[in-house]
Design an enzyme around this catalytic site. Structure first.
Site: not given
Length: 579
Positions: A47, A118-119, A166, A254, A289
């Site tokens: 990101y 997250s990722y 996403w 989340d 999130h």
């Protein structure tokens, strides 16, 4: 060595990091100007390394001033880094190569910790599963355990809003890398109008930029069953390889909360060594999130819910990277109890007092004539039903019930997230509403909520949705947890079996884990319906591939919900105290 808040920080940008296959991934390095060597904090992100997930975390310079070499790297095929982006596929090997490179820097100690959510949480797990010797600990935030269940699909329902938003965001960087500014502009326009885009069918025919730049999206749609493809991409298959302590950070709203909890319990039970099994810690806030704040959806959870993750992580990394042990051993689990808005501690999840069978309380669906909408007479009662007529409603995918708040992700103005007043959907006749009497004392729950439903449908396939709601004395009704099951998956996620028309079938599915107190004077409510759009795709009421469905496939389903002595539909609540 004590580090001053006014320590100067050296910043080196776009430092090349060679991978084993010759691809170079680029990183920004932040480090104290003097002294050392210092342990390493590594954040690997798709990101943009310049952003460094600062929506939720302190800037890397803050960590550097506390005596760390902070490395923020663009993952393969993202932003400044070379290579092609294929989600998760090379993150394990790339993580190992980056950890070894970082530990060998002249100003770095040979101890590396990783953070990110997250990722960026997934890449920590994938690297840790390769057991690099220099990796000392991780702090994964808000990441699931399975590539299929609870992420791309839930009980067969495709996670439409989370996946489309996403993919559309991720593909914009890929377009710019390929010199296709026109594609990036087109994607941005769709992203800005994504609430209209969610309705576009078929799902497997997205705009050309998505199709060309994110082929993994249509691949996910082609695989609606949990098969070897999904298993090979799932963290839960690799707990036996994890050798490091982990601080698991989750949020009650989340979309990955169930996976976060499973990762915690999974490594505790199956980790590769005693250190890993004994040093897993779970920390759960009431957040969605992102962003992380005391203000979630329409509710303020108070000052105790403020974002203090950086202080928590600093103590964590000081422990495992600098050998500064905490004065008191931390609890294995710290979780926020919504409603009372206080912190609780436990040795396990679920807490021991909520895991005993006798503490699971059944709340039965009841109605005298019809439970349709808040204008009906649906009741949620601790008293089992006797002879009662079932409730009936009609579901058609062209007028799906919208999701208001909930557990989607990742941006609240694009996807349904957080606690929100459910009255706008509870006025619909295709939503059954079952409400308890006002509580005479607080009822607190901590653990997994499960729903046992006896239902029949006229369709060969359909969805059933249940939502647990906290009803305030003034009538406002805020969602606590939610669950869905696609009827054709009732025998497992690896196969689909049509539903015999009119046959009464028992369904059992989870509404997820939560810790919440229903306060005195409030009421407990359960909403039952057949869609939660766009959190999940619309079931056409046919057994069909979700990517291939068009409006021409839509069929009407008449749903009959039974609640009598022989077919006691009920929600099971993990009561901690109260009745």
């Amino acid at each position: 060595m004590a580090i001053s808040a006014f320590v100067d920080v050296i910043v080196e940008r776009d430092v090349p990091v060679p991978m084993r296959d010759g691809v170079r991934l680029y990183a920004d390095v932040y480090r104290p100007a003097e002294g050392g060597p210092y342990p390493v904090l590594l954040l690997r992100t798709p990101y943009n390394k310049a952003d460094a997930q600062t929506m939720n975390y302190a800037h890397p310079q803050w960590y550097a001033r506390h005596g760390y070499v902070v490395i923020v790297q663009d993952t393969r095929g993202r932003w400044s880094s070379e290579g092609e982006f294929s989600p998760y596929q090379r993150e394990g090997a790339d993580g190992v190569d980056t950890i070894a490179w970082a530990a060998d820097l002249p100003y770095a100690a040979e101890k590396v910790g990783m953070y990110g959510f997250s990722y960026c949480g997934a890449v920590q797990w994938l690297a840790a599963a390769e057991a690099p010797r220099q990796l000392a600990c991780i702090a994964p935030g808000m990441i699931g355990s399975d590539a299929y269940q609870g992420k791309t699909y839930t009980n067969g329902a495709f996670a439409l809003a989370a996946m489309q938003s996403w993919v559309m965001f991720a593909a914009q960087d890929t377009a710019l890398r390929k010199g296709r500014g026109d594609w990036a502009s087109e994607l941005n326009a769709h992203y800005a109008g994504i609430h209209h885009f969610y309705k576009k069918l078929p799902l497997n025919d997205p705009p050309e930029p998505m199709k060309e730049l994110a082929p993994y999206y249509t691949e996910w749609l082609r695989r609606p069953l949990r098969d070897d493809y999904w298993a090979s991409r799932s963290l839960r298959e690799r707990y036996e390889s994890i050798r490091v302590p982990a601080l698991h950070i989750g949020g009650w709203y989340d979309l990955f909360i169930e996976g976060t909890i499973e990762n915690f319990n999974g490594v505790r039970g199956r980790g590769a060594n005693a250190q890993a099994r004994e040093h897993q810690y779970l920390f759960i806030e009431p957040w969605f999130h992102m962003p992380w704040s005391r203000y979630v959806g329409e509710l303020d959870f108070g000052p105790e819910a403020a974002n203090r993750i950086d202080i928590l992580q600093l103590a964590w990394f000081d422990w495992w990277l600098k050998d500064i042990r905490p004065d008191e051993p931390p609890p294995k689990v710290r979780y926020f109890e919504m409603g009372r808005n206080v912190w609780r501690e436990a040795d396990s999840w679920p807490p021991a007092q909520a895991s005993q069978g006798e503490r699971r309380a059944a709340y039965y669906l009841r109605s005298a004539s019809r439970a349709n909408s808040i204008n009906g007479d649906g009741e949620l009662s601790t008293e089992p039903a006797g002879d009662e007529y079932p409730d009936v409603y009609v579901y058609h995918p062209s007028i799906a019930v919208p999701a208001i708040g909930g557990r989607s992700g990742a941006v609240p103005d694009l996807t349904p997230m957080g606690p929100k007043n459910q009255l706008p959907v509870e006025i619909r006749n295709d939503v059954l509403v079952y409400t308890s009497a006002p509580l005479v004392e607080d009822v607190a729950i901590a653990g997994e909520i499960t729903f046992e439903l006896y239902a029949a449908t006229t369709a060969e396939d359909t969805d059933f949705v249940a939502k647990l709601v906290d009803v305030h004395p003034d009538g406002r009704a805020y969602n606590i947890a939610e669950g869905i099951i696609r009827a054709s998956y009732r025998h497992g996620l690896d196969k689909r079996v049509p539903v015999p028309s009119g046959e009464i079938i028992r369904y059992a599915f989870s509404l997820g884990s939560v810790a919440a107190a229903f306060l005195k004077g409030h009421a407990i409510r359960l909403d039952v319906t057949s869609s939660l759009f766009p959190t999940f795709d619309r079931n056409p009421n046919r057994v069909a591939n979700p990517g291939e469905i068009t409006e021409a496939d839509f069929a009407t389903a008449t749903q009959t919900i039974y609640h009598d002595a022989q077919r006691p539909s009920r929600v099971w609540l993990p009561v901690v105290y109260g009745t």
